[in-house]
Write an enzyme that holds these catalytic residues in place. Structure first.
Site, PDB file in Angstrom:
ATOM      1  N   ARG A 149       0.819  -1.227   0.000  1.00 35.50           N
ATOM      2  CA  ARG A 149       0.000   0.000   0.000  1.00 35.50           C
ATOM      3  C   ARG A 149       0.844   1.265   0.000  1.00 35.50           C
ATOM      4  O   ARG A 149       0.482   2.257   0.656  1.00 35.50           O
ATOM      5  CB  ARG A 149      -0.934   0.041   1.218  1.00 35.50           C
ATOM      6  CG  ARG A 149      -1.875  -1.114   1.348  1.00 35.50           C
ATOM      7  CD  ARG A 149      -2.969  -1.110   0.294  1.00 35.50           C
ATOM      8  NE  ARG A 149      -4.063  -1.969   0.692  1.00 35.50           N
ATOM      9  CZ  ARG A 149      -4.105  -3.278   0.456  1.00 35.50           C
ATOM     10  NH1 ARG A 149      -3.108  -3.865  -0.196  1.00 35.50           N
ATOM     11  NH2 ARG A 149      -5.148  -3.986   0.851  1.00 35.50           N
ATOM     12  N   CYS A 196     -10.331  -0.146   4.202  1.00 37.35           N
ATOM     13  CA  CYS A 196      -9.689  -0.400   5.488  1.00 37.35           C
ATOM     14  C   CYS A 196      -9.020   0.878   5.985  1.00 37.35           C
ATOM     15  O   CYS A 196      -8.317   1.550   5.242  1.00 37.35           O
ATOM     16  CB  CYS A 196      -8.650  -1.510   5.350  1.00 37.35           C
ATOM     17  SG  CYS A 196      -9.414  -3.130   5.161  1.00 37.35           S
TER      18      CYS A 196
END
Ligand code: FAD
Ligand code: EPU
Length: 265
Positions: A149, A196
């Site tokens: 990420r 998330c």
């Protein structure tokens, strides 16, 4: 080029965020002009927590030529990833299946190296064109510091288009993989969120840790820890960034988790 005053809560999936000047650019020349003063780039707004006071910089959004795509050529950074995932499958091209269900523009997916345990954006890239310092530069993915990420784009870099690395595969095989990815996402909430909130600590799932602490359902105003998945904070209707920040703080008091979202400004 369109310039308008907007509320960023209307441009983010979490549905929070104050005012900004939105610059919608359709050509390279317009992009050049829009970047002559301090700016930020907005993709699909799926990984952002924009504060209630809004942002002082120009917010640039890619439209027009930046949304055009050709799976075997250049794909505009403003194109929608879910559309590409479907179209690639239809064309018998494999490589994007692991990204099924991620709401993003291509540029945002590159910047965040969006992914699932089935694959990430960096794996599907052959070349990335980035506008910075007044010019368009082409990079190989190896030069962009991709990790879990994260990426390391040049400062102020705006992804403008990419070339994808896709392979021809039997349709049934692609479909089977997509069904697998889809099944893994079944426990995620449908309510307004930004995906998330926290990164998974190595070897752990932040969602499971939050769940095990009994924090599901914890609520500040209209911001709530999803009952379905502990790592999703959902907006029940009128949540403000202040509510969301307070909720994040409550969670981080219990668990040392690192935020995955980007906070603006
Ligand atoms: P934005 O949120 O608009 O922006 C994110 C960052 O990218 C900002 O820094 C922005 O400036 C930058 N950016 C945007 N466009 C460009 C550009 N053209 N050039 C340079 N920088 C740019 N993420 C996952 O990784 N995996 C998942 O499974 C996943 N599931 C999700 C499910 C839901 C329901 C939601 C709402 C989100 C989910 N996310 C997931 C989070 C989000 O979709 C990803 O982080 C995605 O990459 C964000 O892309 P975006 O276009 O919305 O970027
Ligand atoms: N779990 C719980 N309780 C919860 C949530 C999860 O016990 O409330 C358990 C699950 O049962 C499972 C494990 O934790 O055994 C892992 O959960 P899940 O499969 O949902 O994966 P995750 O690690 O929570 C990651 C990504 C998601 C991605 C999914 C699917 C991160 C932070 N999250 O979630 O990405 O969609 O895998 O591969 O890496 C995002 O980044 O925004 C995102 C949604």
């Amino acid at each position: 080029m369109k310039v308008e005053r907007v509320l960023l809560k209307d441009y983010t999936t979490l549905g929070v965020g104050g005012p900004a000047e939105l610059w919608t650019v359709e050509t390279r020349e317009e992009l050049r002009r829009a970047t002559e003063a301090p700016y930020r780039v907005l993709g699909n707004g799926s990984n952002l927590l924009v504060l209630d006071e809004g942002v002082p910089e120009r917010v640039i959004r890619l439209a027009g030529e930046f949304q055009a795509w050709d799976l075997k050529g250049w794909v505009g950074a403003g194109a929608l990833l879910p559309l590409l995932v479907q179209e690639a499958a239809r064309a018998g091209l494999s490589g994007l299946e692991g990204l099924l269900g991620i709401p993003a523009q291509v540029g945002g997916a590159v910047k965040m190296n969006a992914g699932t345990r089935f694959g990430e954006m960096a794996d599907a890239l052959e070349a990335v064109e980035i506008f910075h310092d007044g010019a368009f530069h082409v990079y190989a993915p190896e030069e962009l510091g991709f990790g879990y990420r994260k990426s390391n784009l040049p400062p102020g870099g705006i992804v403008t288009r990419v070339r994808l690395r896709l392979k021809e595969r039997p349709l049934e095989e692609i479909k089977r993989r997509m069904e697998e990815v889809d099944a893994a996402r079944k426990g995620q909430p449908k309510k307004k969120s930004a995906g998330c909130a926290f990164k998974n600590p190595p070897g752990h799932s932040a969602g499971r840790l939050i769940d095990q602490r009994g924090l599901k359902g914890l609520r500040v105003g209209d911001a709530m820890v999803s009952l379905e998945h502990g790592n999703f904070i959902v907006n029940l209707g009128r949540a403000t960034a202040k509510d969301v920040l307070a909720l994040l703080k409550r969670i981080q008091e219990e668990l040392p988790l690192e935020l995955e979202w980007e906070v603006w400004p």
